[in-house]
Design an enzyme around this catalytic site. Structure first.
Site, mmCIF file in Angstrom:
data_model
loop_
_atom_site.group_PDB
_atom_site.id
_atom_site.type_symbol
_atom_site.label_atom_id
_atom_site.label_comp_id
_atom_site.label_asym_id
_atom_site.label_seq_id
_atom_site.Cartn_x
_atom_site.Cartn_y
_atom_site.Cartn_z
ATOM 1 C CG HIS A 118 -3.556 -3.724 2.791
ATOM 2 N ND1 HIS A 118 -2.656 -3.342 3.761
ATOM 3 C CD2 HIS A 118 -4.091 -2.570 2.302
ATOM 4 C CE1 HIS A 118 -2.651 -2.019 3.864
ATOM 5 N NE2 HIS A 118 -3.513 -1.526 2.987
ATOM 6 C CD GLU A 163 -1.471 -6.670 4.787
ATOM 7 O OE1 GLU A 163 -1.673 -5.540 5.274
ATOM 8 O OE2 GLU A 163 -1.009 -6.848 3.645
ATOM 9 C CB CYS A 175 -0.982 -0.047 1.161
ATOM 10 S SG CYS A 175 -2.358 1.121 0.994
#
Length: 534
Positions: free
Chosen positions: A503, A505, A379
């Site tokens: 993102h 994750e 990001c």
């Protein structure tokens, strides 16, 4: 629908979320479809506007919901995808009740906590559970029994207990056994906590006791006696080396079997995938070092999903990743500190907002690029990588993001067009799942194994498309795009230099790591071997 409701006593932050996630994991391994709801008794509508220092990271769901980090644990343990409706807050409930009152839905009645607020809570729980198609719905009531904020929610689940058949609902209470100087585990706080819960009309079937070391038999006997639960339903939830061990620890104590017995569930299914994953995690022999250069480094929960995704990559690559947090502002204040990054096998720049620490982060990015250290930017981390490249490779002096410098001569990062004129903060970013098309033959396509991906987003700024051709002429490649939006930036010829606007994750799972994190750790392992001459 079967409901398992988890409350907490003595103090907050005991690990109710991990308890729920672990119970859910074990029930899923028995063949049941499981979902989970987190109740947060704060007046905020969601977690989107909260400081990471106050509440840890904001976890983003596929539908753009900005929620408590516990829902991230639910998704990782249960390997599922939840929605914003799986996070109930006092703010959401009161907003809906007041809206109904303004519309006249209550037909002139006096609107009260009971029945209007409690009915709204029950209705939402049941709707979310039904829509999920699950067999079992786990519900975590945030905070601590006795908090005034959680009273309406506790009353709502008390009413649910009265309305549902007894075999359809189970209550679990999580408490704490503290140790005195002689090492004796004290049970009085647990006794008082259960007493307070009973005063509200709720009696737990199971008591899960958090402690530093395994619960002593004498402590277990006392809790069973004074809290009026069978001794086999007093479960030791002592500190584990890793949270992924918790499902195995509570399974060994028979909690899943006891819950299934109470809920009148039967299953002969045994899925050992989780146990194998934990075994792989502990069988790693090599260690690599990762530096996370950020601004919220004093609280690891600010980057919880990133830390978990790094761990997932380590498990898949058969190595342990040692993570060190590096405060970006320290690099700005003392530039000589940047040389210490040479000891690391990888550098990661996480997402964030605001200008504080950005120059320090770009110093770390430049160091990674020039020294060919595996790098991942997420990001804001990707945006800063683009700015650093523009300044130092494309020679665009003064290149910046309009977030930090509205008068930059080269605004290589700019506000999303649809964000122009947006005044409110909450829920107004580009949030949730968006697709990206990957360039064939790129690093991105290689690590994902496909040319089409869907990932989660949370941002207001993007790479300015007016500068894309100019930047690419100097060697950076925007290998992932959503129409004319740049989703991925990479530099070919490096060990691993990768940035994502999204993102990754948030979609990483134990046993199925996020490709960018898996790619980073794989490159780190290879780099470590090169450095050691293996």
């Amino acid at each position: 629908m079967k409901y398992i409701i988890v409350t907490g006593g003595v103090m907050s932050g005991l690990g109710k979320g991990i308890t729920i996630a672990s119970i859910g994991r074990n029930l899923k391994d028995k063949g049941y479809k499981v979902t989970a709801i987190k109740i947060d008794p704060y007046i905020n509508i969601d977690a989107g506007t909260m400081s990471p220092y106050q509440h840890g990271e904001v976890f983003v769901l596929k539908d753009g919901g900005e929620v408590d980090l516990d829902l991230g644990n639910y998704e990782r343990f249960l390997d599922t995808e939840l929605t914003r409706d799986h996070n109930l807050t006092t703010g959401k409930i009161y907003l809906e009740v007041i809206s109904k009152e303004r519309r006249g839905d209550y037909l002139g009645k006096t609107v009260q906590i009971i029945p209007h607020v409690t009915n709204e809570i029950k209705s939402r729980i049941r709707k979310v559970a039904a829509r999920s198609g699950a067999d079992i719905c786990l519900i975590e009531i945030g905070g601590t029994v006795g908090d005034i904020e959680s009273m309406p929610f506790l009353e709502a689940v008390r009413q649910m207990h009265r309305e549902e058949p007894s075999e359809n609902i189970a209550f679990i209470h999580v408490t704490l056994a503290m140790e005195d100087l002689q090492g004796e585990q004290k049970t009085k706080p647990s006794q008082h906590s259960v007493k307070e819960l009973r005063a509200l009309g709720l009696s737990p079937e199971v008591i899960v006791v958090r402690s530093k070391s395994p619960l002593q038999e004498s402590a277990k006997e006392k809790i069973a006696l004074f809290c009026d639960v069978p001794q086999e339903l007093v479960i030791s939830a002592h500190d584990a080396d890793d949270i992924y061990e918790v499902p195995l620890e509570i399974e060994e104590q028979g909690l899943t079997t006891q819950l299934m017995k109470h809920l009148q569930l039967e299953s002969s299914v045994e899925n050992g995938a989780w146990k194998k994953m934990v075994s792989r995690m502990h069988s790693t022999t090599n260690t690599v070092k990762l530096a996370i250069v950020g601004k919220y480094t004093n609280l690891e929960d600010s980057y919880l999903s990133i830390l978990e995704a790094v761990k997932h990559g380590g498990i898949d690559n058969g190595c342990r990743v040692e993570v060190n947090m590096v405060e970006a502002e320290i690099l700005e204040e003392n530039p000589a500190e940047i040389e210490k990054l040479i000891q690391y096998d990888g550098i990661l720049i996480p997402g964030g907002f605001g200008g504080r620490g950005t120059e320090g982060k770009m110093m770390a990015i430049k160091f990674a690029r020039e020294n060919d250290i595996p790098f991942l930017g997420i990001c804001l981390g990707m945006q800063l990588a683009v700015i650093e490249f523009a300044r130092n490779v494309a020679k665009l002096k003064g290149a910046n993001s309009t977030e930090f410098d509205e008068d930059s001569p080269y605004p290589v990062i700019d506000l999303l067009p649809e964000q122009t004129g947006v005044a409110e903060m909450g829920g107004t970013m580009r949030l949730g799942d968006y697709e990206a098309i990957l360039t064939e033959g790129s690093i991105a396509a290689k690590i994902y194994g496909t040319n089409y991906i869907v990932e989660r987003h949370r941002h207001r700024y993007e790479v300015n498309p007016e500068f894309v051709d100019r930047l690419e002429s100097y060697g950076i490649v925007f290998s992932g795009k959503n129409k004319n939006r740049m989703e991925i930036a990479e530099i070919p010829g490096k060990r691993f230099f990768f940035g994502s606007q999204f993102h990754p994750e948030f979609r990483s799972r134990p046993g199925r790591p996020s490709p960018p994190f898996n790619g980073l750790v794989a490159a780190m392992c290879k780099y470590r071997k090169e450095r050691e001459g293996r």
